[in-house]
Scaffold this motif. Structure first.
Motif: not given
Length: 356
Positions: A127-151
Motif C-alpha cells: 500500500g506504500s503507507r507509512g508507520v502511522l497508517v500501519a499503527g492505526l490499521t494494526g489497532l483497528g484490526v486488533s480491536a475488531l478481533i478483541e471485540f469479536t471475542q468479547l461479544t
C-alpha cells in the motif's frame, strides 16, 4: 494445542487459496491500472497477505467451542498489566536473560508483537503507507478481533470464550509499527503510478489476459449455476429440477456467455483484455464484425465448444499455438479479425498507429 494450531494453519491456507482465486481478476485489473504491470513478486506478496489475513482470524477465533460447554473468560482493561505479569514470572524463575527468553509471560507479549508485524510490512510493501497508517490499521484490526471475542462472536455465544485484553491491543499495534519499520529499507518510496504510460505487449501478458477471461467466465457461470440450484431447492422446493445439472449449468453458461459478448461488443475488449489493459485495432472489417470474431476466437469460442471435450481440447491447443507464433501474441482473436493487439493506453491517432 499444537493440533489446533496445525488445523488453524490448514484452514487459513485453504481459505487463502479460495479468496485468492475469487479476487484474482480484480487484483490483476487493479495492478495494471495503478502500476501498468503485474510482477511475480507483487503477486506473491498479495497471496501471502490473503493467507496471513485468514491466519490471524483462524488463530484468534478457532477452534470454536461447543456452546453447551463454553466457559466465560475474563476481561483485562488495565494497560501495561503484562509488565507486572512478567516481573512476577521472572521473580519466580530467578530472572536473567536465559530465563527471560523462555519465560511464558515474555513470550506471550513477544508473540502478539510478531503476530502483527507482517501486517505493517504488507501495508508498506503493497500500500506504500507509512508507520502511522500501519499503527492505526494494526489497532483497528486488533480491536475488531478483541471485540469479536468479547461479544462471543457477535452474539453467537452467550459470553466471551477468550479473554479481552487491552494489552493485546497495545502489543498488536506495536507489532504493526515494527513491521512497517522493517519494510522501510526495502520499500522507501511510493511507486510512481503508471496508468498513463503504455507498457510493452508481451505474450505472457496476453496469456494472463486469456487466463483472466477463463477464470472470470468459470467463476461467474458457476456462481449462477449454484444460485439457480439453491433457488430451485430452497425456494421452489423442486428437488428433481435441482438435480438436473444440464438445466442449471446451461443457464449459468448461457447468461455468462451473453454478458461476456455484450462487454466485448460494446467496449471492444473482453473482461481479460480490460484486466491487463489491452485492445485490438486496425483491420478492414466493420467494427462490430471484428469484435464478434475476436470474441469467438477467444473465450467465446471456448465457451461454445466446452460441451465437446475433443473440440474443446483442439481449440485450446490452437489458441495456445496461435499465441506463441503470432506477433505480440495476438493469437486467434487477432488472426480472425485481422487486427493487431496493443496497450490500451497507447496513442490512438492514425499516425501513431501507422508507425507501429
Amino acid at each position: 494445542m499444537g493440533e489446533n494450531q496445525l488445523a488453524s494453519g490448514i484452514i487459513a491456507i485453504g481459505l487463502g487459496l479460495v479468496t485468492g482465486v475469487l479476487l484474482f481478476v480484480p487484483f490483476v485489473a487493479a495492478s495494471y491500472r495503478r502500476r501498468g504491470r503485474l510482477t511475480l513478486g507483487r503477486a506473491l506478496l498479495w497471496a501471502a497477505l490473503v493467507v496471513y489475513f485468514w491466519a490471524i482470524w483462524t488463530y484468534t477465533l478457532l477452534p470454536l467451542p461447543d456452546p453447551e460447554t463454553v466457559r466465560c473468560a475474563g476481561v483485562n482493561l488495565q494497560p501495561f498489566g503484562f509488565v507486572h505479569d512478567i516481573q512476577e514470572s521472572l521473580s519466580r524463575s530467578g530472572g536473567g536473560l536465559r530465563n527471560a527468553v523462555t519465560d511464558t509471560a515474555v513470550l506471550q507479549v513477544a508473540f502478539n508483537v510478531l503476530l502483527f508485524a507482517p501486517l505493517g510490512f504488507f501495508i508498506r510493501a503493497l500500500g506504500s503507507r507509512g508507520v502511522l497508517v500501519a499503527g492505526l490499521t494494526g489497532l483497528g484490526v486488533s480491536a475488531l478481533i478483541e471485540f469479536t471475542q468479547l461479544t462471543g462472536v457477535w452474539g453467537l455465544y452467550p459470553c466471551a470464550y477468550r479473554v479481552f485484553d487491552v494489552d493485546d491491543l497495545m502489543a498488536n499495534t506495536l507489532g504493526a509499527v515494527v513491521g512497517s519499520l522493517v519494510a522501510l529499507p526495502f520499500f522507501r518510496r511510493r511507486e510512481a503510478a503508471a496508468t498513463a504510460v503504455a507498457q510493452p505487449v508481451t505474450k505472457p501478458r496476453r496469456l494472463l489476459g486469456m487466463f483472466c477471461d477463463w477464470l472470470g467466465f468459470t467463476l461467474l457461470s458457476t456462481s449462477i449455476t449454484v444460485g439457480i440450484r439453491a433457488f430451485l431447492l430452497y425456494v421452489m422446493d423442486d428437488r428433481q429440477a435441482m438435480l438436473d445439472e444440464h438445466y442449471s449449468v446451461g443457464i449459468g453458461a448461457g447468461v455468462t456467455f451473453l454478458l461476456w459478448l455484450m462487454v466485448t461488443l460494446v467496449s471492444g475488449r473482453t473482461v481479460g483484455d480490460h484486466a491487463v489493459q489491452l485492445e485490438y485495432d486496425g483491420g478492414a472489417l466493420p467494427r462490430w464484425a471484428a469484435r464478434l470474431l475476436r470474441f469467438l476466437g477467444g473465450i467465446g469460442g471456448y465457451a461454445l465448444l466446452s460441451y465437446f471435450g475433443f473440440f474443446e481440447a483442439l481449440f485450446v491447443l490452437a489458441t495456445l499455438g496461435a499465441l506463441v507464433f503470432t506477433e505480440r501474441g495476438r493469437g486467434l482473436p487477432g488472426l480472425l479479425s485481422g487486427q493487431r493487439v496493443r496497450d490500451a493506453r497507447e496513442d490512438k491517432t492514425p499516425l501513431a498507429s501507422a508507425s507501429r
